[in-house]
Structure formats: C-alpha cells, structure tokens
Design a protein around this motif. Sequence first.
Motif, short mmCIF file in Angstrom:
data_model
loop_
_atom_site.label_atom_id
_atom_site.label_comp_id
_atom_site.label_asym_id
_atom_site.label_seq_id
_atom_site.Cartn_x
_atom_site.Cartn_y
_atom_site.Cartn_z
N LYS A 120 -22.48 -96.78 -0.93
CA LYS A 120 -21.27 -97.10 -1.68
C LYS A 120 -20.01 -97.15 -0.81
O LYS A 120 -19.05 -97.84 -1.15
CB LYS A 120 -21.08 -96.08 -2.80
CG LYS A 120 -22.16 -96.09 -3.87
CD LYS A 120 -22.14 -97.37 -4.67
CE LYS A 120 -23.16 -97.37 -5.79
NZ LYS A 120 -22.79 -96.47 -6.90
N ARG A 136 -25.66 -94.03 -3.93
CA ARG A 136 -26.15 -93.78 -5.27
C ARG A 136 -27.19 -92.66 -5.30
O ARG A 136 -27.46 -92.08 -6.36
CB ARG A 136 -26.75 -95.08 -5.84
CG ARG A 136 -27.14 -95.01 -7.30
CD ARG A 136 -27.73 -96.31 -7.77
NE ARG A 136 -28.19 -96.22 -9.15
CZ ARG A 136 -28.85 -97.18 -9.79
NH1 ARG A 136 -29.11 -98.32 -9.17
NH2 ARG A 136 -29.23 -97.01 -11.03
N ASP A 163 -24.13 -90.03 -8.45
CA ASP A 163 -23.67 -90.98 -7.43
C ASP A 163 -22.43 -90.46 -6.70
O ASP A 163 -21.54 -89.87 -7.32
CB ASP A 163 -23.24 -92.31 -8.06
CG ASP A 163 -24.38 -93.06 -8.72
OD1 ASP A 163 -25.43 -92.46 -8.95
OD2 ASP A 163 -24.19 -94.25 -9.00
N LYS A 165 -19.24 -91.91 -4.95
CA LYS A 165 -18.54 -93.19 -4.98
C LYS A 165 -17.76 -93.48 -3.70
O LYS A 165 -17.61 -94.63 -3.29
CB LYS A 165 -17.57 -93.22 -6.17
CG LYS A 165 -18.23 -93.08 -7.52
CD LYS A 165 -19.17 -94.24 -7.80
CE LYS A 165 -19.70 -94.19 -9.22
NZ LYS A 165 -20.67 -95.28 -9.50
N TYR A 181 -19.57 -89.40 -9.28
CA TYR A 181 -19.85 -89.68 -10.69
C TYR A 181 -20.06 -88.38 -11.47
O TYR A 181 -20.04 -88.37 -12.70
CB TYR A 181 -21.10 -90.55 -10.79
CG TYR A 181 -21.39 -91.17 -12.12
CD1 TYR A 181 -20.70 -92.30 -12.55
CD2 TYR A 181 -22.38 -90.65 -12.96
CE1 TYR A 181 -20.98 -92.89 -13.77
CE2 TYR A 181 -22.68 -91.23 -14.17
CZ TYR A 181 -21.97 -92.34 -14.58
OH TYR A 181 -22.25 -92.92 -15.80
#
Length: 373
Positions: A120, A136, A163, A165, A181
């Motif tokens: 990511k 992720r 996840d 980010k 997340y």
Amino acid sequence: ASWDCTGNRLATCSGDKSARIWAPVASEQFFQAQHKEKTKTAQDGADGSMDVDQTSASTWQCLDVIDNAHKRTVRSVAFEPTSGKALATASFDGTTAIWEKEGDAYECVATLEGHENEAKCVAWSPSGQLLATCGRDKSVWIWESNGEGDFDCISVLMEHTQDVKMVLWHPKNDILVSFSYDDTMRVWKEDDDDWYSAATLTGHRSTVWGGAFSPDGRYLASVSDDRTIRVWTQSDGAEGAGGTDKGFYYRPDTSFRCIAVVPDTVHSRAIYSVSWTGAPAGAPATDLGYLATGCGDNSLRVFKVTAATQEGANQGAAQQPAEVSVELVYEHKDAHGLSDINCVRWNPVHSGWLATCGDDSMVRIWNLDLSQD
C-alpha cells in the motif's frame, strides 16, 4: 505523489500500472514567476487565496514514464530524499521496485518481495538508508540499503490487526509511524537493530488513512475515515494514548497526546491524505504552518495551524507550546471535478506550492498566496 529534494520534480503513480516524472518546462523559474495568466479560484470568506495553473501543457512536461515492472496498480511512489537519484514504487502486485536513472530511462535495480498481497505504501527514512513498506497483509517491513540496488529486510512488524494504509518517517529521526484500517497508529523505534512498537495512538473511530509530521517533527497530524483531523505531540512518559492490544513487539517508551481535533462537520466524507508545510519566513514562533487535506467529498482544504504558549512557572522561563488551533482558511469544492482527491503534497522547497491527485486521473498544481493571510 512525491516531490524530489530540490522541489523541481514530481513523481506520481496510477491504476494504469505506471509512474510518471513531471517537471516545469522552465524549472525553478516556474515557481518564482508571478503567473499572471492563472485563474483565481479562492472561495469567498477565505483569508488565503490559491491559484491553479490552467495552462499546464505549456508550463509542465512529463520527463519519464515507468511502466515496465508492475502487473497491477502502483499505489505509492517516493523519491530517495537525499539526492533524488533513486525512486521507489509500491504496487498492488505485492512488490516494491527501486529505480535509478540510467542514460535516458529509469532502470529497475531492485525488486523487494515479501508482502503476501497488495503493497500500500513505500517511504524512505530521512537518511535514505532505510525503506519502509506496508500492505494489506497487516505487516510493516523495514529494509536497509547496502548501496548499488542491494536491500536487506531487517524487520517484519505484525502488530496491526488490519490493513496498513500508510507508513511515515519522522523528518529528522529514524522513527516510523504506521496508519491502519484497525483505527490505530503505531510508532516504531529501533534498539540495537531490533525494531519494536513504542506507542499505539488511538482516538479515531474508523480507518486511519494517513498522516503528516510538521517540518520540525514536533507535531503529527492524522486523518481518518471518521472525517476528523487529529494533531498529536509527543509528551513525557510512556503509554499516553496507548491501546489495549499490546502485541508481541510492544515496548511502550513513548507517549503522544492529542492536542487538537478538527471535527467531522468540516469534511463530509473520508479524508484520504494530509500534508504539512512550514510557516513562511519571518512568521511568529506560534505560526506552525499549513495543513492541506484531500477528501472523498471532492474538496481541497487548507488549514492554518497556530500554537498557543504558556509562561513557565519561574520568571524568565522559556515559553513552551501548549494547545494548538487548526483554522480552515481555504476551501475549493470540486477541485478535481466530481472525483475524490486521494493525495495532497506540499512542495518541500518552493513555499506555498501544492500538488493534488484525484480519481479523475489528473494531477493539479496549486499555489497558496501567503501574502493574503
């Protein structure tokens, strides 16, 4: 998007599996010119004004297109911070590629593999010796550069429960922050080649999409799916805003305190990106610069950050920063038409210049007129 250390080149990445390098046709002259041909776009009531260049074809050029390594979306791009000779790209294909300019084209000199699925974000440490990636698969990887395209993985950090980010390095020290997340941020430090979670920051009520340090590293801003901005500062002691899910590598020795919150009434959808630029030359010590945000409500916003001060207990003691205020000074609706703004980046050298990227596949260059403040 990522500016190089000179502020004269901009790298962007896209769902078309490519990265591109952009620069003004006239180089530094572009940033120094008055740009009288620009169209004013400031909204009524703002105490700052911004211009957007309407003639990009004549003022900016694409220098390079890098499209021969990744098999899926390129999600993140970052120039090496000390010289800008190297470029890193992270992709949904799970790999991170390191590029260097060879002759007239960029060549892939290393491919970093290890994430189980989408990578990511990629970020260089201030020294350029370390590289962080996240994905992720809930992990943060730290890589060390040995020169000539040789990288070793020196740590894999698995404390997040969802996840990851974004990863962000402190601007002056080898301290890493990850945004997840799982609604938290983790602060990572190194002790004799052993990386550990030194603090867990909680307070956001939904996904934390990213953050930005103030240029001096004293403050950290975070943005979230909960539509708020939070500003943090490091405080004495451990724990602080620590979470209950300690994790195997959790050794709290750092505390961060939330000192300001921009409420969820300002942004109407998730805030995806934030960037922090310093105060202009000659500004008072309480002027901490400007935050820019990119949002799912299609609006570009700029906030002025100001620190209050409190007198020391003893006469003649130095003033210490107390709470900060975060004031909206500019808002441009539909800055990328009807598309989300997923990235904002202030230029690190040329004061007041900002790049934004949107789901409309466009990159826009803006200028904040500090004289109107």
